[in-house]
Design a protein around this motif. Structure first.
Motif, short mmCIF file in Angstrom:
data_model
loop_
_atom_site.label_atom_id
_atom_site.label_comp_id
_atom_site.label_asym_id
_atom_site.label_seq_id
_atom_site.Cartn_x
_atom_site.Cartn_y
_atom_site.Cartn_z
N PRO A 68 44.08 16.73 44.60
CA PRO A 68 44.64 18.28 44.03
C PRO A 68 45.19 18.51 42.86
CG PRO A 68 45.63 18.14 45.75
CD PRO A 68 44.95 16.81 45.94
N LEU A 69 45.19 19.41 41.61
CA LEU A 69 45.73 20.27 40.74
C LEU A 69 46.10 21.14 41.64
CD1 LEU A 69 42.82 18.62 37.85
CD2 LEU A 69 45.51 17.76 38.94
N PRO A 70 47.21 21.79 40.27
CA PRO A 70 47.46 23.04 40.88
C PRO A 70 46.74 23.96 40.53
CG PRO A 70 49.54 21.80 40.12
CD PRO A 70 48.45 21.02 40.17
N CYS A 71 46.90 25.47 40.50
CA CYS A 71 46.02 26.07 39.72
C CYS A 71 46.92 27.58 39.10
CB CYS A 71 45.07 26.88 40.37
SG CYS A 71 43.19 27.96 40.03
N VAL A 72 46.58 27.50 37.91
CA VAL A 72 46.66 29.60 37.92
C VAL A 72 45.08 30.50 38.09
CG1 VAL A 72 47.41 30.29 35.27
CG2 VAL A 72 48.42 28.64 36.21
N VAL A 73 45.04 31.77 38.18
CA VAL A 73 44.71 32.89 38.19
C VAL A 73 44.55 33.29 37.34
CG1 VAL A 73 43.27 34.43 39.53
CG2 VAL A 73 44.25 32.22 40.71
N ASN A 74 44.46 33.68 36.05
CA ASN A 74 44.19 34.53 34.63
C ASN A 74 43.49 35.70 34.73
OD1 ASN A 74 45.96 34.24 32.01
ND2 ASN A 74 44.31 33.56 31.14
N PHE A 75 44.22 36.95 34.65
CA PHE A 75 43.34 37.78 34.05
C PHE A 75 43.81 38.66 32.51
CE2 PHE A 75 45.02 37.98 38.78
CZ PHE A 75 43.31 37.99 39.07
N HIS A 76 42.70 38.17 31.57
CA HIS A 76 42.36 38.99 30.51
C HIS A 76 42.18 40.62 30.31
CE1 HIS A 76 39.12 41.52 30.88
NE2 HIS A 76 38.09 40.57 31.28
N THR B 269 35.89 37.14 35.30
CA THR B 269 35.68 38.83 34.49
C THR B 269 36.71 39.56 35.63
OG1 THR B 269 33.79 38.79 35.53
CG2 THR B 269 33.72 38.19 33.04
N TYR B 270 36.21 41.16 35.80
CA TYR B 270 36.26 42.16 36.58
C TYR B 270 36.10 43.78 35.91
CZ TYR B 270 41.10 43.67 33.66
OH TYR B 270 41.19 42.72 32.25
N ARG B 271 34.99 44.21 37.05
CA ARG B 271 34.68 45.25 36.77
C ARG B 271 36.20 46.12 36.09
NH1 ARG B 271 32.93 46.99 42.44
NH2 ARG B 271 35.20 46.29 42.84
N LEU B 272 34.67 46.95 34.73
CA LEU B 272 36.03 47.67 33.57
C LEU B 272 35.50 48.82 33.39
CD1 LEU B 272 35.35 45.01 30.96
CD2 LEU B 272 37.24 44.92 31.50
N GLY B 273 36.38 50.08 33.32
CA GLY B 273 36.49 51.41 33.20
C GLY B 273 35.38 51.79 32.01
N PRO B 274 35.54 52.55 32.08
CA PRO B 274 35.53 53.91 32.69
C PRO B 274 34.68 53.78 33.73
CG PRO B 274 34.48 54.54 30.57
CD PRO B 274 34.97 53.31 30.60
N GLU B 275 32.86 52.86 33.47
CA GLU B 275 32.46 53.21 34.08
C GLU B 275 32.17 52.23 35.85
OE1 GLU B 275 30.30 50.56 30.75
OE2 GLU B 275 32.11 51.02 31.86
N ASN B 276 33.97 51.66 35.96
CA ASN B 276 34.54 51.15 37.01
C ASN B 276 35.34 51.21 37.10
OD1 ASN B 276 32.39 49.51 38.49
ND2 ASN B 276 32.39 49.07 36.12
N ALA C 47 39.23 46.90 39.85
CA ALA C 47 39.46 45.77 38.91
C ALA C 47 41.06 44.90 40.00
CB ALA C 47 39.98 46.20 37.35
N VAL C 48 41.36 46.07 40.58
CA VAL C 48 42.18 45.48 41.73
C VAL C 48 41.08 44.92 42.45
CG1 VAL C 48 44.44 45.84 43.79
CG2 VAL C 48 44.09 46.90 41.12
N HIS C 49 40.51 45.51 42.61
CA HIS C 49 39.76 44.59 44.41
C HIS C 49 39.32 43.29 44.25
CE1 HIS C 49 39.13 48.99 46.68
NE2 HIS C 49 40.48 48.27 47.02
N ASP C 50 38.88 43.36 42.60
CA ASP C 50 38.05 42.45 41.78
C ASP C 50 38.89 41.26 42.63
OD1 ASP C 50 35.57 43.06 42.42
OD2 ASP C 50 35.81 43.68 39.79
N ASN D 176 49.00 43.24 34.48
CA ASN D 176 48.91 44.71 36.01
C ASN D 176 48.81 44.10 36.72
OD1 ASN D 176 47.29 46.68 36.38
ND2 ASN D 176 49.42 48.06 36.49
N LEU D 177 47.32 43.80 36.49
CA LEU D 177 46.44 43.30 38.07
C LEU D 177 47.46 41.95 38.25
CD1 LEU D 177 42.57 43.54 36.61
CD2 LEU D 177 44.10 44.63 38.07
N ALA D 178 48.15 40.85 37.38
CA ALA D 178 48.78 40.02 37.84
C ALA D 178 49.61 40.65 39.16
CB ALA D 178 49.11 38.83 36.77
N ALA D 179 50.69 41.58 37.99
CA ALA D 179 51.42 41.95 39.33
C ALA D 179 50.97 42.62 40.75
CB ALA D 179 52.26 42.82 37.95
N VAL D 180 50.06 43.03 40.30
CA VAL D 180 49.36 44.04 41.53
C VAL D 180 48.90 42.37 42.54
CG1 VAL D 180 47.85 45.67 42.07
CG2 VAL D 180 49.00 46.22 39.93
#
Length: 310
Positions: free
Chosen positions: A77-85, A116-123, A128-131, A163-167
């Motif tokens: 198994p390799l390390p993993c980075v979850v990256n938010f744009h 991806t994550y859900r974008l405003g203003p529609e969402n 985005a935090v939940h995603d 912001n999402l990574a910190a949260v």
């Protein structure tokens, strides 16, 4: 404040063509137009392309699309980075981060999952935090399938993604999984307070103060005014117990003080923090390697930090 010649030319072009985000009437069409620009020859030069030293595949995580970059060789198994744009929680996609994500995967021999994550203003917030949290949980639950180690995971993100990574790191500290590191690239950590860098660089290219405030209103929607730390992670009751952190800021950026204030909050809480400010860099520069040459130095620093922590 000295910008490279190509950065100056890019900034002038951007200033001549940019539109205020609140002037957009059709957000899906606006996003499609930006994506088309990314795929153009000019866009590929500005945003960079994925390295051939990594392979990419597109997967689905629940109802979200994600790009997965992995090195061409490496023993699981390799390390993993979850990256938010980034993109002000209103625009952007994983493709704009592929220059960075693919090179991190190749050079650190790790798997980088860019969802991806859900974008405003529609969402609006907190969609985005939940995603972001659901993606992290999915990665842990599907670690064997992904070929990653669930105890060697980091989160990374730029701007709104920072912001999402910190949260997400705060949420994981309180409810697992245990993260090894977080990489916060010119993150937005405070929704309302106005710090000196915002006035100093109010008319900066890429991100102006006006657009910065508009992104906040569009993202928060009816929650505007909330003091929830999931919107402003610097407002968390405590930052103790967070993983080792690398915060990167750009010299010419209204958000610059967000990074330095978050550094101070984490250091006060006893969190090991690496911090760097990149001279002549604009907001978004890590996603603009063709226009901002110092992006290469930031990439080197990120890879060095992840090598130490993962």
């Amino acid at each position: 404040m000295t910008m490279a010649l190509r950065t100056k030319l890019f900034a002038r072009l951007l200033k001549a063509t940019e539109t205020g985000i609140e002037d957009v009437e059709d957000y899906p069409a606006h996003r499609a137009k930006r994506a088309k620009l990314q795929r153009s020859a000019v866009g590929r030069w500005i945003f960079g392309t994925a390295t051939k030293a990594a392979v990419a595949e597109e997967i689905e995580i629940d109802d979200l699309r994600a790009l997965v970059h992995r090195p061409r060789s490496g023993v699981s198994p390799l390390p993993c980075v979850v990256n938010f744009h980034g993109g002000g929680w209103v625009q952007g996609n994983p493709e704009q981060s592929q220059w960075l994500a693919s090179r991190v995967a190749a050079r650190n021999r790790c798997v980088v999952v860019s969802p991806t994550y859900r974008l405003g203003p529609e969402n609006p917030f907190p969609a985005a935090v939940h995603d972001a949290r659901s993606v992290l949980d999915w990665v842990v639950e599907h670690a064997d399938e992904l070929g990653v180690s669930p105890d060697r995971i980091a989160v990374m993100g730029d701007s709104a993604g920072g912001n999402l990574a910190a949260v997400t790191a705060l949420d994981a500290r309180d409810g697992g999984p245990e993260l090894r590191a977080q990489v916060l690239i010119y993150p937005g950590v405070e929704m309302y307070d106005r710090w000196p860098s915002e006035d100093e660089h109010a008319e900066a290219p890429v991100l102006s103060s006006a657009n910065m405030r508009a992104f906040t209103r569009l993202y928060l929607g009816e929650s505007f005014g909330t003091t929830d730390h999931r919107a402003s992670p610097i407002r968390a009751t405590s930052h103790a117990g967070l993983p080792k952190t690398f915060i990167l800021t750009a010299e010419i950026d209204p958000l610059k003080d967000n990074g330095s204030h978050y550094r101070d909050a984490l250091v006060e809480a006893g969190v090991p923090v690496r911090f760097a400010e990149y001279p002549g860099a604009l907001h978004g520069f890590v996603s603009l390697p063709g226009a901002v040459p110092v992006a290469q130095r930031a990439l080197d620093d990120i890879c060095d930090f992840l090598r130490e922590t993962l």
